[in-house]
Design a protein around this motif. Structure first.
Motif: not given
Length: 213
Positions: A168-193
């Motif tokens: 997951l990353d800022p560019e893909t998370v909205a689609e995942v939330v919309r398609d799956l409707g999960p309780f939550g989302v988790d990210v690590s490397s997707g928000v790293e420089s």
């Protein structure tokens, strides 16, 4: 420090968890951005692994808005007992019996993380001591996604809250939330420089993307 009583509140969904934070500045940005939980990594060899002094700094500076979650891989009991937070995330090859023992010996609330597999989804969903399922890609922390389409039909059959991780990353998370409707989302490397270094602008963008609908 803890919002434990609210972590499972459906009103918070989708819950946002930023894993692998390492500095008080990371915590400040997460709290300001509306993050719900932060993962503190105690996995040997991880670029995000914390030492004792770093842990003290983070726990001391933990904003009230954030729930700290300790991430462990096949940990010894004494290491778990030293964790001051309410929640732990088990990300190794822990057996069902080992998870039962950990719950009994430490009193921590448990998130079980595992690579996506339909049988494992059902198995951990049935475990009485696991409160949240974190379904990940093939290798935790690597930023690799899994087949979300294969998970979708399973989600409605699972009793426990599900957090989606892996790729997951800022560019893909909205689609995942919309398609799956999960309780939550988790990210690590997707928000790293770079490996183990959080990008504060990407953290803000990830939260905005999660709650854009």
């Amino acid at each position: 420090m803890s919002i434990e009583r609210d972590l499972l509140d459906p009103a918070r969904s989708p819950m946002v968890k930023i894993c692998g934070v390492r500095t008080p500045a990371d915590l400040e940005v997460c709290a300001d951005a509306g993050v719900d939980a932060v993962g503190l990594v105690f996995a040997p060899g991880s670029p995000r692994e914390l030492g004792p002094a770093e842990l003290v700094d983070l726990i001391t500076e933990m904003p009230d808005e954030l729930e700290p979650i300790g991430l462990f891989v096949d940990p010894a009991t004494d290491l778990l007992e030293a964790w001051p937070g309410a929640w732990i995330q088990l990300h190794g090859d822990e057996s069902a019996a080992r998870v039962t023992a950990i719950a009994a010996e430490t009193g921590h609330r448990i998130i079980k993380a595992f690579p996506f597999d339909p049988d494992d989804c059902r198995r951990w969903d049935e475990h009485p001591d696991v409160e949240i399922l974190l379904i990940d890609g093939p290798r935790g922390g690597s930023g690799e996604p899994f087949d979300h389409a294969a998970l979708a039909p399973l989600l409605a059959t699972l009793e426990k809250p599900v957090i989606i991780a892996g790729g997951l990353d800022p560019e893909t998370v909205a689609e995942v939330v919309r398609d799956l409707g999960p309780f939550g989302v988790d990210v690590s490397s997707g928000v790293e420089s770079s490996r183990g270094v959080k990008d504060h602008d990407r953290i803000r963008a990830f939260v905005a993307g999660t709650r854009s609908e």
